[in-house]
Structure formats: structure tokens, C-alpha cells
Design an enzyme around this catalytic site. Structure first.
Site, PDB file in Angstrom:
ATOM      1  N   ARG A  82       0.824  -1.217   0.000  1.00 23.20           N
ATOM      2  CA  ARG A  82       0.000   0.000   0.000  1.00 23.20           C
ATOM      3  C   ARG A  82       0.854   1.260   0.000  1.00 23.20           C
ATOM      4  O   ARG A  82       0.441   2.303  -0.503  1.00 23.20           O
ATOM      5  CB  ARG A  82      -0.939   0.007   1.213  1.00 23.20           C
ATOM      6  CG  ARG A  82      -2.004   1.131   1.175  1.00 23.20           C
ATOM      7  CD  ARG A  82      -3.000   0.963   2.295  1.00 23.20           C
ATOM      8  NE  ARG A  82      -4.099   1.940   2.208  1.00 23.20           N
ATOM      9  CZ  ARG A  82      -4.359   2.843   3.134  1.00 23.20           C
ATOM     10  NH1 ARG A  82      -3.606   2.929   4.230  1.00 23.20           N
ATOM     11  NH2 ARG A  82      -5.374   3.679   2.993  1.00 23.20           N
ATOM     12  N   VAL A 110      -7.048   7.189  -1.273  1.00 22.14           N
ATOM     13  CA  VAL A 110      -6.829   5.745  -1.197  1.00 22.14           C
ATOM     14  C   VAL A 110      -7.671   5.289  -0.010  1.00 22.14           C
ATOM     15  O   VAL A 110      -7.389   5.661   1.130  1.00 22.14           O
ATOM     16  CB  VAL A 110      -5.351   5.400  -0.970  1.00 22.14           C
ATOM     17  CG1 VAL A 110      -5.170   3.886  -0.876  1.00 22.14           C
ATOM     18  CG2 VAL A 110      -4.490   5.967  -2.079  1.00 22.14           C
ATOM     19  N   SER A 111      -8.726   4.545  -0.267  1.00 21.98           N
ATOM     20  CA  SER A 111      -9.658   4.173   0.799  1.00 21.98           C
ATOM     21  C   SER A 111      -8.982   3.313   1.864  1.00 21.98           C
ATOM     22  O   SER A 111      -7.914   2.736   1.646  1.00 21.98           O
ATOM     23  CB  SER A 111     -10.860   3.424   0.219  1.00 21.98           C
ATOM     24  OG  SER A 111     -11.638   4.252  -0.614  1.00 21.98           O
ATOM     25  N   ALA A 112      -9.623   3.232   3.017  1.00 26.59           N
ATOM     26  CA  ALA A 112      -9.134   2.353   4.073  1.00 26.59           C
ATOM     27  C   ALA A 112      -9.132   0.910   3.578  1.00 26.59           C
ATOM     28  O   ALA A 112     -10.049   0.490   2.868  1.00 26.59           O
ATOM     29  CB  ALA A 112     -10.023   2.485   5.305  1.00 26.59           C
TER      30      ALA A 112
END
Length: 291
Positions: A82, A110-112
Site C-alpha cells: 500500500r 486511497v480508501s481504508a
């Protein structure tokens, strides 16, 4: 699932933060496009990659405790780096289960990590499936899906922001795809690799392009039904997209105003009928490209 390291969580995060410092002052403006050379340096930083993986191990343990995700979904969280998909200034937070911004205005994140897996679990995403993603961002969700789907699967992802599309193509190892020429679209693709499924990236309005992709899919009954993931909030259920779902296709999207109550909606076409379910409150960035 690979066994997470037993390293104490705080020590793991501290190690990642210590290595991330070397990239804190590489750019005068954190909101400017990330240079290709900087992405390359980060990608080849072996110590950073290992620190990121070790720091994500406690996250995997926590997700396993909170959710009933399949083991290969958790594998993807552990193994997909990530740290490569966030802004360089946010490397230290890349192992956190929180969204991280990609632009000054808050239009893209950038989503969880858990948010991607929640959507994929509602879709029933499995090896060999075809995923259609609306909202590529920098490609982290596509990278997770690529690993989950394996070499027989395929990801098609659409991004409206040309700069994010270019960076996602770079980070996912995509290359120009001549199939996009007839539509005059920015299009890139990457074949299957050790990281999993093949990937096609499109640049343009998410719903407009997705409707066309789904319409073509309805003419190819031999193909697997699409699983459709929307990564931004829609103000109302996407009727035109739902109309294009072939039998067996599933769509998951957050629905509701950007600054109001949003719910995660699941729609499946089964024997010609549309079946709708709501799966709890969520918070996503707003859709761009439509009023």
C-alpha cells in the site's frame, strides 16, 4: 494466509515511519503529480517494502478479528504494498486502516483497506471473476483485486482524473493498449503476472464508460458476469448501470450525499429481477463528472 510477524505493532509502525522520513522532503508541493522517478525509487526500496509488510501484519490480525473476510482477501492486504499507492508524504500512515488523500480538495483518496475488502466480500469476488471498478485512484483497489482474482481473472478500472490514471497505470505496470484507440480514450492494460489478474485501465467518466462496458458484456454470454464496485458516493441508485447488469452480475456502491448519510448498497440481477440490499453506513468521497 502467510503468518503475520509477531513484531509488536507500535515497533512495526515506528520502523515504517523511520524509513518514510527519507521521502518527506522530496517534493515542494505534496499535491503536485508524483514524478515517475520518485515512484521508481519507492518501488525499489527493499527496506521500506519489508517495513510496510511488517507494519501491515497487525492490521491483518485486526481485520481478521473484526470481519469474516476470506483468508486470501487478508493475504492481499498483507502482500500488496500500500505504501506505493499513497502520496510519498503519507508513507508512514500507509499501514493504517484509514483513507489517505490524493488531492488538495479531497476529491480522491486511497480508501481504508477494510473498505475494499468489505465491497469485495459483498460482491463475492472470487478467483477467475471479472471486476469492473469505478474510481481507480492510484490503483490500490485494483492491485488488491488483481491478487484476489488470480491469473484467470480480469480487472477493468475507470478513473476520471488523467493524472491519477497515469500514475495508476505506472504503479500497476500497465502499458498502452491499442484497443482504446477507436474510442479516443486513455487506455492501458497489463497481462497476468505473479501478482494475479490482467488489468485494463480506462480514463473518463465512470458511469458513462461502465454502462458501455456492461452493455458489451451482455452480448457475450459466454463470459463470466461482471462484479461492479463503485468507490465513490452516488447521490441516488445508478438506474442506468443497474439496467445493464446481466443475470448473475452484482453491483456494490455507496449511496447518499457527500456530507450526509451514506449507505452501502448491493444490487444483484437474478433470473431477470433486481434484488437490492443495504449493508450499513459508510463515508466515501463524492462522485465527479455528473451534476
Amino acid at each position: 494466509m502467510p503468518s503475520p510477524t509477531s513484531t509488536e505493532p507500535r515497533a512495526a509502525v515506528a520502523s515504517l515511519a523511520a524509513l518514510a522520513v527519507r521521502y518527506d522532503d522530496r517534493r515542494p508541493d505534496r499535491w503536485a503529480p508524483v514524478p515517475e522517478q520518485l515512484d521508481a525509487v519507492i518501488a525499489h526500496d527493499v527496506d521500506l517494502a519489508e517495513a510496510g509488510r511488517v507494519a501491515r501484519a497487525p492490521l491483518v490480525v485486526e481485520l481478521a478479528r473484526r470481519f469474516d473476510f476470506p483468508a486470501h482477501y487478508l493475504d492481499a492486504i498483507l502482500l500488496v504494498p500500500r505504501e506505493r499507492f499513497v502520496l510519498p508524504e503519507d508513507l508512514a500512515a500507509s499501514a493504517d486502516d484509514t483513507p489517505l488523500p490524493l488531492d488538495r480538495a479531497g476529491h480522491a483518496t486511497v480508501s481504508a483497506p477494510h473498505a475494499y475488502l468489505l465491497t469485495y466480500s459483498l460482491l463475492g469476488l472470487a478467483p477467475g471473476d471479472r471486476l469492473l471498478e469505478l474510481g481507480t485512484g492510484t490503483g490500490y483497489g485494483a492491485a488488491l483485486a488483481r491478487r484476489i482474482l488470480g491469473p484467470t481473472g480480469h480487472v477493468t478500472s475507470i478513473e476520471i482524473d488523467p493524472a491519477l490514471h497515469v500514475r495508476a497505470a505506472r504503479l500497476l505496470g500497465a502499458r498502452p493498449d491499442p484497443r482504446g484507440d477507436d474510442e479516443a480514450l486513455a487506455c492501458s492494460g497489463a497481462g497476468p503476472s505473479h501478482e494475479g489478474a490482467s488489468v485494463t485501465l480506462l480514463c473518463g467518466d465512470g458511469r458513462s464508460l461502465a454502462e458501455r462496458v456492461l452493455a458489451v458484456g451482455r452480448t457475450l454470454p459466454s463470459e463470466r458476469p461482471w462484479k461492479v464496485a463503485v468507490t465513490y458516493a452516488l447521490t441516488a441508485p445508478p438506474a442506468a448501470l443497474e439496467d445493464q447488469l446481466a443475470d448473475g452480475s452484482v453491483l456494490v456502491a455507496p449511496v447518499g450525499p457527500w456530507e450526509g448519510h451514506q449507505e452501502l448498497m448491493r444490487v444483484e440481477r437474478r433470473q431477470g429481477a433486481l434484488l437490492r440490499e443495504v449493508h450499513g453506513a459508510v463515508r466515501y468521497v463524492a462522485e465527479r463528472g455528473r451534476g
